[in-house]
Design a protein around this motif. Structure first.
Motif, short mmCIF file in Angstrom:
data_model
loop_
_atom_site.label_atom_id
_atom_site.label_comp_id
_atom_site.label_asym_id
_atom_site.label_seq_id
_atom_site.Cartn_x
_atom_site.Cartn_y
_atom_site.Cartn_z
N LEU A 49 1.00 -1.19 0.04
CA LEU A 49 -0.02 0.10 -0.02
C LEU A 49 0.81 1.30 0.10
O LEU A 49 0.35 2.13 0.06
CB LEU A 49 -0.88 -0.05 1.46
CG LEU A 49 -2.23 -1.04 1.11
CD1 LEU A 49 -2.87 -1.06 2.49
CD2 LEU A 49 -3.11 -0.54 0.32
N SER A 50 1.88 1.24 0.12
CA SER A 50 3.00 2.23 0.23
C SER A 50 2.60 3.54 -1.18
O SER A 50 2.96 4.45 -0.91
CB SER A 50 4.47 1.89 0.22
OG SER A 50 4.98 1.06 -0.85
N TRP A 51 2.33 2.82 -2.22
CA TRP A 51 2.15 3.84 -3.27
C TRP A 51 1.17 4.71 -3.25
O TRP A 51 1.04 5.67 -3.97
CB TRP A 51 1.76 2.85 -4.51
CG TRP A 51 0.60 2.29 -4.47
CD1 TRP A 51 0.54 1.07 -4.04
CD2 TRP A 51 -0.72 2.64 -4.59
NE1 TRP A 51 -0.84 0.28 -3.93
CE2 TRP A 51 -1.56 1.45 -4.37
CE3 TRP A 51 -1.38 3.56 -5.37
CZ2 TRP A 51 -2.99 1.33 -4.57
CZ3 TRP A 51 -2.68 3.74 -5.52
CH2 TRP A 51 -3.55 2.57 -5.05
N THR A 52 0.08 4.52 -2.35
CA THR A 52 -1.03 5.36 -2.08
C THR A 52 -0.33 6.85 -1.71
O THR A 52 -1.27 7.78 -1.56
CB THR A 52 -1.95 4.83 -1.14
OG1 THR A 52 -1.25 4.54 0.26
CG2 THR A 52 -2.88 3.49 -1.68
N GLY A 53 0.62 6.85 -1.13
CA GLY A 53 1.27 8.24 -0.69
C GLY A 53 1.45 8.98 -1.90
O GLY A 53 1.49 10.42 -1.63
N GLN A 54 1.44 8.53 -3.03
CA GLN A 54 1.72 9.33 -4.34
C GLN A 54 0.42 9.78 -4.78
O GLN A 54 0.43 10.57 -5.71
CB GLN A 54 2.34 8.48 -5.30
CG GLN A 54 3.73 7.72 -4.74
CD GLN A 54 4.26 6.87 -5.70
OE1 GLN A 54 3.86 6.76 -6.89
NE2 GLN A 54 5.42 6.21 -5.15
N LEU A 55 -0.87 9.53 -4.18
CA LEU A 55 -2.01 10.05 -4.77
C LEU A 55 -2.28 11.39 -4.22
O LEU A 55 -3.10 12.24 -5.07
CB LEU A 55 -3.08 9.10 -4.14
CG LEU A 55 -3.15 7.74 -4.59
CD1 LEU A 55 -4.34 6.96 -3.74
CD2 LEU A 55 -3.39 7.39 -5.95
N GLU A 56 -1.55 11.83 -3.26
CA GLU A 56 -1.55 13.25 -2.82
C GLU A 56 -2.99 13.75 -2.68
O GLU A 56 -3.45 14.80 -3.06
CB GLU A 56 -0.79 14.24 -3.89
CG GLU A 56 0.53 14.08 -3.98
CD GLU A 56 1.33 14.90 -5.06
OE1 GLU A 56 0.44 15.40 -6.00
OE2 GLU A 56 2.57 14.87 -5.12
N LYS A 57 -3.68 12.80 -2.01
CA LYS A 57 -4.93 13.26 -1.58
C LYS A 57 -5.17 12.68 0.00
O LYS A 57 -4.46 11.63 0.27
CB LYS A 57 -5.93 12.48 -2.32
CG LYS A 57 -6.13 12.77 -3.73
CD LYS A 57 -6.91 14.10 -3.89
CE LYS A 57 -6.94 14.68 -5.33
NZ LYS A 57 -7.97 13.68 -6.42
N PRO A 58 -6.01 13.48 0.81
CA PRO A 58 -6.30 12.96 2.35
C PRO A 58 -6.78 11.56 1.98
O PRO A 58 -7.68 11.23 1.35
CB PRO A 58 -7.32 13.64 2.70
CG PRO A 58 -7.20 15.04 1.74
CD PRO A 58 -6.86 14.64 0.46
N LEU A 59 -6.11 10.56 2.75
CA LEU A 59 -6.70 9.34 2.74
C LEU A 59 -6.89 8.81 4.27
O LEU A 59 -6.29 8.97 5.50
CB LEU A 59 -5.26 8.34 2.32
CG LEU A 59 -5.12 8.65 0.75
CD1 LEU A 59 -3.88 7.61 0.26
CD2 LEU A 59 -6.20 8.33 -0.23
N VAL A 60 -8.00 7.80 4.31
CA VAL A 60 -8.02 7.08 5.65
C VAL A 60 -8.26 5.60 5.31
O VAL A 60 -9.17 5.31 4.43
CB VAL A 60 -9.61 7.69 6.44
CG1 VAL A 60 -9.77 6.84 7.39
CG2 VAL A 60 -9.30 9.14 6.70
N PHE A 61 -7.81 4.98 6.18
CA PHE A 61 -7.62 3.29 5.78
C PHE A 61 -8.70 2.58 6.90
O PHE A 61 -8.67 3.11 8.06
CB PHE A 61 -6.38 2.86 5.66
CG PHE A 61 -5.72 3.35 4.45
CD1 PHE A 61 -5.46 2.27 3.69
CD2 PHE A 61 -4.93 4.32 4.54
CE1 PHE A 61 -4.78 2.53 2.56
CE2 PHE A 61 -4.02 4.59 3.37
CZ PHE A 61 -4.13 3.72 2.24
N PHE A 62 -9.31 1.68 6.53
CA PHE A 62 -9.96 0.64 7.48
C PHE A 62 -9.06 -0.35 7.78
O PHE A 62 -8.16 -0.73 7.02
CB PHE A 62 -11.10 -0.02 6.93
CG PHE A 62 -12.29 1.00 6.95
CD1 PHE A 62 -13.00 1.36 7.81
CD2 PHE A 62 -12.76 1.25 5.21
CE1 PHE A 62 -14.08 2.38 7.59
CE2 PHE A 62 -13.97 2.23 5.36
CZ PHE A 62 -14.62 2.46 6.61
#
Length: 330
Positions: free
Chosen positions: A133-146
């Motif tokens: 899941l480390s690639w999600t940091g490149q989305l540059e959007k606020p993220l919340v995970f379950f």
């Protein structure tokens, strides 16, 4: 002849202010005196003016949409999460956009990436490991995970699976159960927490669990593995399933094989889906408060969109729901 729709210039003329003032008022980028704001509001109402959402998003950089990625929309656990998240989104004038990855690990990244381009932030339920899941940091959007994250610095919302599993195991032991089996789903990070809670409790009573693993968290898998568990030399006196769907499938097949539930075997699950209370016997389960998880995650994400930078974990408490699929062995 088609009536011409009022424009932002019409509103500005009616209120006696500039179009820039109207734009800032509509987009919430600047406050004005109460008399000016009241006048603008009155003119907008009288003219029946509606702002263009596309134009508004170009000005503010916001879409007023939030993305939610879930694993299987046919699973009532996830539909309850959607229900809770959507309720809070509506309260804050956001539109919820949904993707269903259908328990297909290969689809997750493509779907999440595509959805991220259309929203102001995302809530993600994933089967991927933290390293994946480390690639999600490149989305540059606020993220919340379950689910509980230990390596990635993202805010997350988790049910207390370990505590819920411990409580369920303690309940079974208190009722006299000694041969307990766990029908799990090893592809889920939450499976580890549930199994650990069960094993911790059993170890305190010098007991162990027989562990079985399924290919998917479905009723069909519970049904498929039932004969393997129940037709051995000595079947368990209680079976704990990874979720209620598995438990429902297991119960159906056990009854077809001639077993009485709970006389021959007690059965329990996780999630407290609505169908569990209507079957016979009604299903004992751990309520992980799915709808509240959706509510909590959406509130956390909206706070992030509005500037909150917290990365904390929020844990939603678990509750044991005792029904007639479990009976005393004493």
């Amino acid at each position: 002849m088609k009536k011409k729709l009022p424009t932002i210039r019409d509103v500005a003329a009616g209120a006696g202010v500039s179009t820039a003032t109207i734009s800032k008022f509509i987009n919430g980028t600047q406050r004005f005196s109460s008399s000016v704001e009241a006048k603008i509001t009155e003119v907008i109402r009288d003219l029946g003016y509606h702002s263009n959402p596309l134009a508004q998003s170009m000005i503010t950089g916001r879409t007023k949409s939030i993305g939610l990625s879930i694993l299987d929309v046919s699973n009532p656990h996830f539909t309850s999460i959607v229900k809770g998240a959507n309720r809070i989104a509506i309260e804050h004038s956001y539109t919820l956009l949904l993707v269903d990855t259908e328990e297909n690990l290969g689809r997750e990244k493509l779907l999440i990436e595509a959805l991220s381009r259309r929203v102001d932030g995302m809530i993600i339920f994933s089967r991927m490991t933290e390293s994946e899941l480390s690639w999600t940091g490149q989305l540059e959007k606020p993220l919340v995970f379950f689910g509980r994250l230990t390596q990635l610095a993202f805010p997350c919302v988790s049910s207390d699976d370990h505590k819920g599993a411990y409580m369920l195991a303690q309940h079974l032991i208190t009722l006299g159960h000694k041969r307990i089996a766990y029908l799990g789903f090893g592809k889920s990070r939450r499976d580890e927490e549930r199994l650990a809670g069960i094993q911790e409790c059993l170890a305190e009573h010098q007991l162990t669990a027989d562990v079985y693993n399924t290919n998917s968290p479905s009723a069909q898998e519970g049904e498929r593995l039932c004969s393997t568990i129940m037709l051995g030399r000595q079947h368990p006196d209680a079976v704990v399933c990874y979720n209620d769907l598995m438990a429902l499938g297991f119960m159906k097949e056990a009854q077809s094989l001639g077993f009485d539930i709970p006389k021959d075997v007690s059965v329990a699950g996780f999630d407290n889906i609505q169908y569990g209370r209507y079957i016979s016997p009604a299903l004992t389960t751990v309520d992980l408060q799915s709808e509240e998880m959706g509510v909590t995650a959406m509130r956390k994400l909206i706070n992030m969109i509005n500037g909150d930078t917290g990365n904390e974990l929020t844990t939603v408490d678990a509750k044991l729901i005792m029904r007639s699929s479990v009976m005393s062995r004493k």
